[in-house]
Design an enzyme around this catalytic site. Sequence first.
Site, mmCIF file in Angstrom:
data_model
loop_
_atom_site.group_PDB
_atom_site.id
_atom_site.type_symbol
_atom_site.label_atom_id
_atom_site.label_comp_id
_atom_site.label_asym_id
_atom_site.label_seq_id
_atom_site.Cartn_x
_atom_site.Cartn_y
_atom_site.Cartn_z
ATOM 1 N N ASP A 34 -6.962 4.364 -4.658
ATOM 2 C CA ASP A 34 -7.638 4.234 -3.354
ATOM 3 C C ASP A 34 -8.245 5.619 -3.111
ATOM 4 O O ASP A 34 -8.468 6.375 -4.084
ATOM 5 C CB ASP A 34 -6.630 3.826 -2.261
ATOM 6 C CG ASP A 34 -7.321 3.440 -0.945
ATOM 7 O OD1 ASP A 34 -7.908 2.353 -0.875
ATOM 8 O OD2 ASP A 34 -7.294 4.247 0.008
ATOM 9 N N LYS A 64 0.877 -1.183 0.000
ATOM 10 C CA LYS A 64 0.000 0.000 0.000
ATOM 11 C C LYS A 64 0.906 1.223 0.000
ATOM 12 O O LYS A 64 2.056 1.158 0.432
ATOM 13 C CB LYS A 64 -0.874 0.001 1.260
ATOM 14 C CG LYS A 64 -2.107 0.860 1.162
ATOM 15 C CD LYS A 64 -3.258 0.172 0.454
ATOM 16 C CE LYS A 64 -4.400 1.132 0.186
ATOM 17 N NZ LYS A 64 -5.587 0.436 -0.359
HETATM 18 P P1 NDP Z 1 -12.856 7.847 -2.997
HETATM 19 O O1 NDP Z 1 -11.785 8.836 -2.781
HETATM 20 O O2 NDP Z 1 -13.398 7.627 -4.353
HETATM 21 O O3 NDP Z 1 -14.096 8.167 -2.032
HETATM 22 C C1 NDP Z 1 -13.935 8.227 -0.653
HETATM 23 C C2 NDP Z 1 -15.254 8.649 -0.032
HETATM 24 O O4 NDP Z 1 -15.145 8.543 1.392
HETATM 25 C C3 NDP Z 1 -15.615 10.092 -0.321
HETATM 26 O O5 NDP Z 1 -17.007 10.228 -0.341
HETATM 27 C C4 NDP Z 1 -14.990 10.812 0.874
HETATM 28 O O6 NDP Z 1 -15.581 12.062 1.168
HETATM 29 C C5 NDP Z 1 -15.279 9.839 1.982
HETATM 30 N N1 NDP Z 1 -14.294 10.022 3.070
HETATM 31 C C6 NDP Z 1 -12.943 9.919 2.952
HETATM 32 N N2 NDP Z 1 -12.363 10.182 4.134
HETATM 33 C C7 NDP Z 1 -13.366 10.446 4.980
HETATM 34 C C8 NDP Z 1 -13.423 10.783 6.354
HETATM 35 N N3 NDP Z 1 -12.302 10.895 7.087
HETATM 36 N N4 NDP Z 1 -14.656 10.972 6.907
HETATM 37 C C9 NDP Z 1 -15.789 10.849 6.174
HETATM 38 N N5 NDP Z 1 -15.793 10.542 4.870
HETATM 39 C C10 NDP Z 1 -14.610 10.340 4.291
HETATM 40 O O7 NDP Z 1 -12.286 6.472 -2.375
HETATM 41 P P2 NDP Z 1 -12.790 4.993 -2.618
HETATM 42 O O8 NDP Z 1 -14.263 4.974 -2.804
HETATM 43 O O9 NDP Z 1 -11.902 4.378 -3.619
HETATM 44 O O10 NDP Z 1 -12.429 4.300 -1.222
HETATM 45 C C11 NDP Z 1 -13.342 4.226 -0.132
HETATM 46 C C12 NDP Z 1 -12.902 3.120 0.816
HETATM 47 O O11 NDP Z 1 -12.871 1.868 0.116
HETATM 48 C C13 NDP Z 1 -11.518 3.274 1.428
HETATM 49 O O12 NDP Z 1 -11.516 2.719 2.718
HETATM 50 C C14 NDP Z 1 -10.641 2.425 0.517
HETATM 51 O O13 NDP Z 1 -9.468 2.003 1.162
HETATM 52 C C15 NDP Z 1 -11.591 1.263 0.261
HETATM 53 N N6 NDP Z 1 -11.290 0.459 -0.913
HETATM 54 C C16 NDP Z 1 -11.231 1.022 -2.168
HETATM 55 C C17 NDP Z 1 -10.980 0.236 -3.261
HETATM 56 C C18 NDP Z 1 -11.020 0.766 -4.649
HETATM 57 O O14 NDP Z 1 -10.954 -0.055 -5.593
HETATM 58 N N7 NDP Z 1 -11.157 2.046 -4.860
HETATM 59 C C19 NDP Z 1 -10.663 -1.217 -3.107
HETATM 60 C C20 NDP Z 1 -10.855 -1.716 -1.777
HETATM 61 C C21 NDP Z 1 -11.110 -0.882 -0.730
HETATM 62 P P3 NDP Z 1 -14.742 13.426 0.898
HETATM 63 O O15 NDP Z 1 -14.871 13.655 -0.571
HETATM 64 O O16 NDP Z 1 -15.408 14.440 1.744
HETATM 65 O O17 NDP Z 1 -13.317 13.141 1.342
#
Ligand code: NDP
Length: 439
Positions: A158, A118
């Site tokens: 991510d 990571k």
């Molecule tokens: P994105 O950046 O596309 O979206 C993240 C989302 O989570 C946004 O809506 C963001 O809101 C919100 N968010 C982030 N940090 C916080 C916080 N501290 N408090 C509240 N909301 C928050 O990321 P992904 O959708 O790719 O990833 C989301 C999760 O899924 C993570 O845990 C990631 O590790 C996991 N994941 C992702 C994969 C992938 O293929 N993308 C694979 C496996 C797991 P804001 O815009 O306000 O920051």
Amino acid sequence: MKEVKSRNGHEPEFIQAVQEVAETVIPYIAENKIYNGKNILLRMVEPERLISFRVSWVDDDGEIHVNRGYRIQMNSAIGPYKGGLRFHPSVNASILKFLAFEQVFKNSLTTLPMGGGKGGSDFDPKGKSDDEVMRFCHAFMAELCRHIGPFTDIPAGDIGVGAREIGFLFGMYKKIKNEFTGVLTGKGLSWGGSKIRPEATGYGTVYFAQSMLKTRNENFDGKTVVISGSGNVAQFAAEKVIQLGGKVVTLSDSDGYIYDKDGIDQEKLEFVMDLKNNQRGRISEYVNTYKSAEFHKDEQPWQVKCDIAMPCATQNELQGDDAALLLKNGCICVAEGANMPCTAEAIHTFHEAKILFAPGKASNAGGVATSGLEMSQNSLRISWSREEVDERLKDIMEDIHQSCIEYGMEGDDYCNYVKGANIAGFVKVADAMLAQGVI
Ligand code: NDP
């Protein structure tokens, strides 16, 4: 755990992730003589390599900024390091080590030959222009490129790293190395990306939840579903739930959540996708267009009554109190789309109540599995159809579900998916480490 805590005392997320695995895997090690005296778990919690580097870049006003970049190469026993890059101001060594550790087990569960890693940076893409993001990504890759490669370490996206960032990172890698290789996954379709990769994590989480529901003769049809986040994972989890007849009533970001009692249908979801992916707007703007919806500032969606909850935003976003509230409101299934979104207390609450609970390392593994399929297509220099990749994704999620059942049954009728995923993920990596000796 004493040794892990004394070595990593200032890394609470990492300790939390290790503790969860240790609780389920140590009894298994004790029962299986081949692991005795080999200190496998202690070797697995120490990254093979931890790289930290300076990233200097210039903003649109000519000011110079310095961020910290990382790559954690956690375990390569069953394949090259594989795992995403996260760009978010909260990024530090603890968060990336917990993610890398989880990734080792997740990648092992996918049945594909991928080790775990990571990386990322404390850079915040929010509010930056496209040019600034490009300059940052180029500076980041100028250093990272010497540590990765298609047979060594293959990063992906991510939080904060989507199609735009992967493009900039790939461009700089190609320029420096003078090679067009599958060194990153999540690429654009016209330059080596796989169909279904953007959808895979969200879709896969829903497929996994579907398999769990099936064990209780249930499905998504007519169920009310609460989803947190509004990024990549949340968007495509919502899309698949809608396709399966479920009613998605919430989405969120770090400013709060929206509640749409009429349900977020495909048309409304496309509005959200355009808002978040193209305009880079905030979820609160949803209520300006859909007037019957409500925006709850600085709140989490877990108080909304639902049958199924899918935390898809970030780590530790669903705590013990939230879990109790979900149960009180009749929730029967929780599937983690994000990594470690539920605290240990929340997971304990779900297990006590014997509801269906899927840990992210199993339920969100569809993303990295499809990255693995992207790597295969790159090596073969072919591109599979959407249907073909989706079928493979469904099969992989079903296999992961079966592995959890194999190792996670407690009594005749309850599967502890945390235990199942941890042990199934552990066995493959541990056996490879035993075979390769003490290195
Ligand atoms: P994105 O950046 O596309 O979206 C993240 C989302 O989570 C946004 O809506 C963001 O809101 C919100 N968010 C982030 N940090 C916080 C916080 N501290 N408090 C509240 N909301 C928050 O990321 P992904 O959708 O790719 O990833 C989301 C999760 O899924 C993570 O845990 C990631 O590790 C996991 N994941 C992702 C994969 C992938 O293929 N993308 C694979 C496996 C797991 P804001 O815009 O306000 O920051």
